[in-house]
Design an enzyme around this catalytic site. Structure first.
Site, mmCIF file in Angstrom:
data_model
loop_
_atom_site.group_PDB
_atom_site.id
_atom_site.type_symbol
_atom_site.label_atom_id
_atom_site.label_comp_id
_atom_site.label_asym_id
_atom_site.label_seq_id
_atom_site.Cartn_x
_atom_site.Cartn_y
_atom_site.Cartn_z
ATOM 1 N N GLU A 114 39.021 -1.687 -23.218
ATOM 2 C CA GLU A 114 38.619 -0.897 -24.045
ATOM 3 C C GLU A 114 38.340 0.348 -23.678
ATOM 4 O OE1 GLU A 114 35.973 1.233 -25.879
ATOM 5 O OE2 GLU A 114 34.331 -0.104 -25.001
ATOM 6 N N CYS A 123 31.487 5.415 -26.903
ATOM 7 C CA CYS A 123 32.931 5.314 -27.355
ATOM 8 C C CYS A 123 33.115 5.175 -28.911
ATOM 9 C CB CYS A 123 33.467 4.076 -26.729
ATOM 10 S SG CYS A 123 33.756 4.124 -25.024
#
Length: 455
Positions: free
Chosen positions: A227, A261
């Site tokens: 990720e 993020c």
């Protein structure tokens, strides 16, 4: 040696000893031994442990939150909310996870096939500082449930949080070796990935870190979930509730001081509502209340470190040099990693900095003439983690779902992870999924058992 620096004051908060090679070897041996017994443990034992860990997080919520705030600067209110999310994550897998591991039977030409989910072994997690508990929990909870065991390499900034996670798991009664916090530097990671006792690795972090971990995992032929970064689009169409969109856009950019993020970083606004949105959004960003993150009512604390703050300021300097207009987004002259929230307009989408992730409290705002232009702008970056779209037109929603290149999409709300839904991205935002049954299954062996048809 690790040193935690309070980004709100610049003062040293704590120090932690790094593990040497002998201690790392001992940890790997413990993980291997723990896996041999944990892999055959009853599901009821695993779910009971998850519930007990949740109880420990609940009982120590304030201390956990204060440690996160002092180590990386998020507001205490958001740190408390993060701990509460961890509690929900543990309880989700405790309550729902066992059903995700039920064998599935299907007919074959010669009889039956039964698919069984079985554990793989010790899993290494390389985790970042921005959500120092939740990033770990969304890997750790399914790891425990799966019958795997966990090895954590946490960020240098948040070794205090890492140590507390170890304390919570141990206090909950976890067998020795089921979870171990490894206080190690990044240069030790490749060796651990290569070790035959480690079955797989997951990383949340930068593209550079992801590439190194993926390379090490590839050489060892091991499963990896990544990720990585995101530069998420936040698309506003004419039918949107503009006030709600502005409120969510501001929250997305100043939450965690912009260091998330999956929170929107590029506001892409239809020309019909661009001026109105920009006026309201800019005013709200400039009004963000910045201050001591331990105090009530503060919307944004410092960035995680002076180095991170200065990285963002350097990006803004390049943006201005390329012709962009900046309002706010300035260094605040005081000890610590402080800066104000800001808005960038007149941004050239082709500029180098426009293709980067700004990991700080500054938004880029773009104008789009129609939905095609909005989608083109949304996709015009190397990332594809999350996205948020604001419209009341179902046909437009259908277009965004089909055509926006991202692993996740939120409609008329700020994107946020939740234990029940898959989390992950496409393109340079990584691969694989966390959370829900999808995250549980990433590090499991789906074994097909072929059986005769006995009538």
């Amino acid at each position: 040696m690790f040193t935690s620096i309070n980004p709100a004051t610049g003062e040293e908060a704590a120090t932690f000893e790094a593990l040497d090679d002998e201690a790392i070897e001992a940890a790997l041996a413990r993980a291997e031994a723990a896996y041999r017994s944990w892999r055959v443990s009853e599901l009821a034992q695993r779910t009971t442990l998850l519930s007990a860990i949740a109880d420990q997080f609940e009982a120590n919520k304030q201390h956990l939150a204060e440690t996160a705030t002092s180590e990386m600067g998020k507001t205490l209110a958001s740190a408390v909310a993060e701990v509460e999310k961890c509690i929900a994550g543990f309880r989700y897998y405790a309550a729902k996870g066992a059903a995700h591991l039920e064998p599935v039977e299907t007919r074959t030409a010669s009889g039956r096939a039964v698919a069984h989910w079985l554990p793989l072994g010790p899993v290494l997690a390389v985790m970042p500082w921005n959500f120092p508990y939740w990033q770990v929990v969304r890997w750790l909870a399914p790891t425990i449930l799966a019958g795997n065991v966990g090895l954590l390499k946490h960020a240098s900034l948040t070794q205090g949080c890492a140590a507390l996670i170890q304390q919570m798991v141990s206090a909950a009664g976890a067998p020795d070796g089921v979870f171990q916090n490894l206080a190690i530097k990044s240069d030790k990671v490749s060796r651990i990935i290569a070790d035959e006792r480690v079955a797989a690795v997951t990383l949340t972090g930068s593209e550079g870190a992801g590439a190194k971990v993926a390379e090490a995992a590839g050489k060892a032929l091991k499963k990896v979930v990544l990720e990585l970064g995101g530069s998420d689009p936040f698309v506003v169409m004419p039918s949107a509730d503009l006030d709600a969109a502005v409120k969510a856009a501001v929250r997305a950019r100043v939450q965690n001081a912009g260091q998330s993020c999956i929170c929107a970083k590029r506001m892409i606004v239809h020309a019909d509502v661009y001026d109105s949105f920009l006026e309201k959004f800019t005013a709200a960003m400039l009004a963000v209340k910045i201050g001591d993150p331990m105090q009530d009512g503060i919307e944004m604390g410092p960035l995680s470190s002076v180095e991170q703050r200065d990285t963002v300021l350097e990006q803004l300097e390049r943006a201005i040099a390329d012709g962009a207009k900046l309002v706010g987004g300035e260094k605040i002259e005081r000890e610590g990693a402080w800066m104000s929230a800001g808005v960038l307009t007149q941004v050239d989408p082709e500029a180098d900095f426009a293709q980067e992730e700004i990991f700080g409290p500054v938004a880029m705002v773009f104008k789009a003439d129609d939905i095609d232009a909005a989608i083109a702008l949304a996709n015009d970056v190397p990332f594809g983690l999350g996205s948020s779209v604001w419209t009341r037109d179902q046909a437009e929603i259908d277009r965004f779902v089909r055509d926006v290149e991202s692993g996740m999409l939120a409609v008329n709300q700020m994107l946020a992870s939740t234990p029940e839904a898959p989390f992950g991205g496409v393109k340079r935002s990584g691969h694989g999924r966390e959370l829900g049954p999808w995250g549980l299954h990433e590090f499991m062996n789906l074994k097909a058992v072929m059986l005769p048809d006995w009538g």
